[in-house]
Design a protein around this motif. Structure first.
Motif, PDB file in Angstrom:
ATOM      1  N   ARG A  42       4.541 -34.270  50.252  1.00  0.00           N
ATOM      2  CA  ARG A  42       3.956 -35.587  50.021  1.00  0.00           C
ATOM      3  C   ARG A  42       2.502 -35.472  49.571  1.00  0.00           C
ATOM      4  N   ARG A  43       1.757 -34.521  50.132  1.00  0.00           N
ATOM      5  CA  ARG A  43       0.357 -34.365  49.751  1.00  0.00           C
ATOM      6  C   ARG A  43       0.246 -33.999  48.270  1.00  0.00           C
ATOM      7  N   ASP A  44       1.137 -33.126  47.795  1.00  0.00           N
ATOM      8  CA  ASP A  44       1.124 -32.775  46.379  1.00  0.00           C
ATOM      9  C   ASP A  44       1.424 -33.997  45.525  1.00  0.00           C
ATOM     10  N   GLY A  65       3.695 -50.478  47.015  1.00  0.00           N
ATOM     11  CA  GLY A  65       3.847 -49.196  46.345  1.00  0.00           C
ATOM     12  C   GLY A  65       3.401 -48.014  47.176  1.00  0.00           C
ATOM     13  N   TYR A  66       3.145 -48.248  48.455  1.00  0.00           N
ATOM     14  CA  TYR A  66       2.633 -47.168  49.295  1.00  0.00           C
ATOM     15  C   TYR A  66       3.743 -46.312  49.895  1.00  0.00           C
ATOM     16  N   ASP A  67       4.938 -46.852  49.968  1.00  0.00           N
ATOM     17  CA  ASP A  67       6.051 -46.143  50.595  1.00  0.00           C
ATOM     18  C   ASP A  67       6.789 -45.333  49.534  1.00  0.00           C
ATOM     19  N   LEU A  68       6.808 -44.017  49.682  1.00  0.00           N
ATOM     20  CA  LEU A  68       7.374 -43.131  48.669  1.00  0.00           C
ATOM     21  C   LEU A  68       8.838 -42.781  48.899  1.00  0.00           C
ATOM     22  N   GLU A  69       9.416 -43.263  49.976  1.00  0.00           N
ATOM     23  CA  GLU A  69      10.779 -42.850  50.332  1.00  0.00           C
ATOM     24  C   GLU A  69      11.780 -43.267  49.245  1.00  0.00           C
ATOM     25  N   PRO A 100       9.092 -39.926  61.056  1.00  0.00           N
ATOM     26  CA  PRO A 100       9.010 -40.948  62.108  1.00  0.00           C
ATOM     27  C   PRO A 100       7.585 -41.448  62.315  1.00  0.00           C
ATOM     28  N   GLU A 101       6.614 -40.549  62.201  1.00  0.00           N
ATOM     29  CA  GLU A 101       5.212 -40.936  62.374  1.00  0.00           C
ATOM     30  C   GLU A 101       4.752 -41.870  61.252  1.00  0.00           C
ATOM     31  N   GLU A 102       5.177 -41.587  60.040  1.00  0.00           N
ATOM     32  CA  GLU A 102       4.807 -42.445  58.909  1.00  0.00           C
ATOM     33  C   GLU A 102       5.442 -43.822  59.039  1.00  0.00           C
ATOM     34  N   LEU A 103       6.700 -43.856  59.438  1.00  0.00           N
ATOM     35  CA  LEU A 103       7.373 -45.145  59.627  1.00  0.00           C
ATOM     36  C   LEU A 103       6.661 -45.977  60.681  1.00  0.00           C
ATOM     37  N   GLU A 104       6.286 -45.338  61.766  1.00  0.00           N
ATOM     38  CA  GLU A 104       5.576 -46.052  62.829  1.00  0.00           C
ATOM     39  C   GLU A 104       4.230 -46.564  62.331  1.00  0.00           C
ATOM     40  N   PHE A 105       3.535 -45.752  61.562  1.00  0.00           N
ATOM     41  CA  PHE A 105       2.224 -46.145  61.036  1.00  0.00           C
ATOM     42  C   PHE A 105       2.370 -47.337  60.084  1.00  0.00           C
ATOM     43  N   TYR A 106       3.328 -47.287  59.172  1.00  0.00           N
ATOM     44  CA  TYR A 106       3.551 -48.401  58.252  1.00  0.00           C
ATOM     45  C   TYR A 106       3.858 -49.694  59.010  1.00  0.00           C
ATOM     46  N   ASN A 107       4.697 -49.571  60.021  1.00  0.00           N
ATOM     47  CA  ASN A 107       5.129 -50.758  60.759  1.00  0.00           C
ATOM     48  C   ASN A 107       4.024 -51.328  61.639  1.00  0.00           C
ATOM     49  N   ASN A 108       3.153 -50.471  62.147  1.00  0.00           N
ATOM     50  CA  ASN A 108       2.110 -50.930  63.069  1.00  0.00           C
ATOM     51  C   ASN A 108       0.794 -51.291  62.385  1.00  0.00           C
ATOM     52  N   GLY A 115       8.897 -45.819  45.207  1.00  0.00           N
ATOM     53  CA  GLY A 115      10.046 -45.317  45.941  1.00  0.00           C
ATOM     54  C   GLY A 115      11.262 -46.117  45.521  1.00  0.00           C
ATOM     55  N   ASP A 116      12.146 -46.389  46.441  1.00  0.00           N
ATOM     56  CA  ASP A 116      13.333 -47.178  46.135  1.00  0.00           C
ATOM     57  C   ASP A 116      13.485 -48.271  47.185  1.00  0.00           C
ATOM     58  N   ALA A 117      13.540 -49.512  46.741  1.00  0.00           N
ATOM     59  CA  ALA A 117      13.548 -50.658  47.655  1.00  0.00           C
ATOM     60  C   ALA A 117      14.734 -50.657  48.609  1.00  0.00           C
ATOM     61  N   LEU A 118      15.846 -50.096  48.153  1.00  0.00           N
ATOM     62  CA  LEU A 118      17.073 -50.198  48.940  1.00  0.00           C
ATOM     63  C   LEU A 118      17.382 -48.958  49.761  1.00  0.00           C
ATOM     64  N   SER A 119      16.806 -47.821  49.398  1.00  0.00           N
ATOM     65  CA  SER A 119      17.041 -46.618  50.202  1.00  0.00           C
ATOM     66  C   SER A 119      15.914 -46.369  51.197  1.00  0.00           C
ATOM     67  N   SER A 120      14.757 -46.972  50.974  1.00  0.00           N
ATOM     68  CA  SER A 120      13.630 -46.826  51.893  1.00  0.00           C
ATOM     69  C   SER A 120      13.854 -47.652  53.152  1.00  0.00           C
ATOM     70  N   ARG A 121      13.753 -47.015  54.295  1.00  0.00           N
ATOM     71  CA  ARG A 121      13.959 -47.729  55.569  1.00  0.00           C
ATOM     72  C   ARG A 121      12.855 -48.737  55.826  1.00  0.00           C
ATOM     73  N   HIS A 122      11.628 -48.380  55.504  1.00  0.00           N
ATOM     74  CA  HIS A 122      10.521 -49.309  55.713  1.00  0.00           C
ATOM     75  C   HIS A 122      10.626 -50.495  54.756  1.00  0.00           C
ATOM     76  N   SER A 123      10.971 -50.229  53.516  1.00  0.00           N
ATOM     77  CA  SER A 123      11.123 -51.303  52.542  1.00  0.00           C
ATOM     78  C   SER A 123      12.186 -52.290  53.000  1.00  0.00           C
ATOM     79  N   ARG A 124      13.290 -51.773  53.482  1.00  0.00           N
ATOM     80  CA  ARG A 124      14.361 -52.654  53.953  1.00  0.00           C
ATOM     81  C   ARG A 124      13.889 -53.500  55.132  1.00  0.00           C
ATOM     82  N   GLN A 125      13.129 -52.883  56.013  1.00  0.00           N
ATOM     83  CA  GLN A 125      12.648 -53.611  57.182  1.00  0.00           C
ATOM     84  C   GLN A 125      11.696 -54.736  56.784  1.00  0.00           C
TER      85      GLN A 125
END
Length: 368
Positions: A3-5, A136-140, A157-165, A187-197
């Motif tokens: 992800r850093r790259d 556009g911040y979620d790359l999943e 899991p840490e990134e998901l928690e950070f996005y949600n909180n 990323g992809d709106a439908l495959s990203s767990r955070h996007s779906r949430q």
């Protein structure tokens, strides 16, 4: 590639994501396919008054950073509230500039987001917040397209928690003023767990919001749409396809899902005909591997009664494909395939302004 790259340039840009089209009250603003709009047009641009984008690392812009010369963010959601950024010094300065016709901060040659208007058309009360939010911040994503990334990126899991909180509560603070939410630019709106949430939560709590989904189309079926509760809340779809030939598709998107995506596109085309969806864009990033399929792609768009968006490949990502830029950039005049591309673009099919949308430099070739 980690992800850093992927985000080492400080931001990434969803090239040819179709974000250049804005749905507003049933109208598609497709500003670059009109012969009276040129790069020297200096009318005010409405974008800085209505549009907000959150990109990787929390950087916030009022326009696609790929179209800005400095890519300097207006602020950062990890450090500030969106309302503070929206009315901050950087965006205030940008608005004052565009009202004067000053586009010195913009890459007008490749910009697909210019939305000209008169000063009287600037929405009153824009200080309350953006009407259009782009996530556009979620790359999943479940794909690893050759022009984008070399490995599948999945949120930890840490990134998901950070996005949600951190991110989600700040987005909810400005949701009342939103008319459109677009996800996910990088990323992809439908495959990203955070996007779906976030889509599901906004749909439940703010039923007036309409959604623009940016996706590869693999999960773009009725089951997923209904699960999110947005079967009557879709404004538009931007689907990355990049080919009409299965072999080419597999090479570029690096997955054998062509038939599924075509099936889903046909279903969404039917929904559009039924009035359930206002617009659909199928995206085609032009480069060496696919440029010969451009006419067929335009014809596919007409057949589906959707819009084909052609843009040139830009090395904004960190995939190894970037190392081949001089070889694959057939749209550069010094490239050995440039003259062949020019001949292809003189095909009358590209003058279909209903079904074809062109990045400015491609537009200039078509109408030269």
């Amino acid at each position: 590639m980690n992800r850093r790259d992927f985000i080492k340039y400080g931001t990434v840009f969803a090239g040819a994501c179709g974000v250049c089209l804005l749905c507003k009250n049933g109208q598609i603003f497709n500003i670059n396919n009109s012969s009276d709009i040129k790069t020297e047009d200096n009318r005010p641009c409405k974008r800085p008054f209505i549009n907000c984008e959150i990109h990787p690392k929390g950087n916030v812009y009022s326009c696609c950073p790929g179209y800005l010369k400095t890519r300097t963010p207006a602020g950062n959601i990890e450090e500030q509230d969106l309302a503070e950024i929206w009315n901050g010094e950087i965006l205030t300065d940008l608005r004052q500039r565009v009202l004067k016709g000053d586009y010195s901060l913009c890459n007008r040659d490749i910009c697909g987001m210019y939305m000209p208007c008169s000063a009287d058309e600037i929405p009153s009360g824009y200080e309350k917040g953006p009407q259009d939010l782009k996530i556009g911040y979620d790359l999943e994503c479940n794909y690893r397209c050759i022009t984008c990334r070399d490995t599948v990126i999945t949120d930890t899991p840490e990134e998901l928690e950070f996005y949600n909180n951190v991110y989600l509560p700040k987005i909810l603070k400005i949701a009342e003023n939103l008319e459109f939410v677009s996800s996910s630019l990088n990323g992809d709106a439908l495959s990203s767990r955070h996007s779906r949430q976030i889509i599901k939560k906004l749909a439940e709590e703010y039923p007036h919001i309409k959604f623009n989904l940016f996706t590869n189309g693999l999960l773009l079926d009725e089951e997923n749409i209904r699960e999110l509760g947005i079967q009557d809340k879709i404004c538009g779809l931007s689907v990355s396809v990049d080919a009409v030939n299965r072999k080419t598709y597999n090479e570029i998107l690096r997955t054998d899902a062509f038939d599924t995506v075509m099936k889903n596109l046909k279903l969404m085309s039917e929904w559009k005909k039924q009035g359930k969806i206002e617009w659909i864009t199928i995206n085609f990033v032009v480069h060496l591997l696919n440029y010969k399929e451009m006419p067929a792609f335009a014809k596919l768009a007409k057949k589906l009664d959707v819009r084909a968006f052609f843009s040139t490949y830009q090395p904004w990502y960190s995939a190894k494909f970037h190392e081949r830029y001089n070889e694959v950039a057939v749209f550069e005049p010094e490239n050995e395939h440039y003259e062949e591309l020019v001949k292809i673009l003189h095909n009358p099919v590209f003058k279909d302004k209903i079904h074809v949308h062109l990045e400015p430099r491609l537009y200039d070739i078509v109408y030269s």
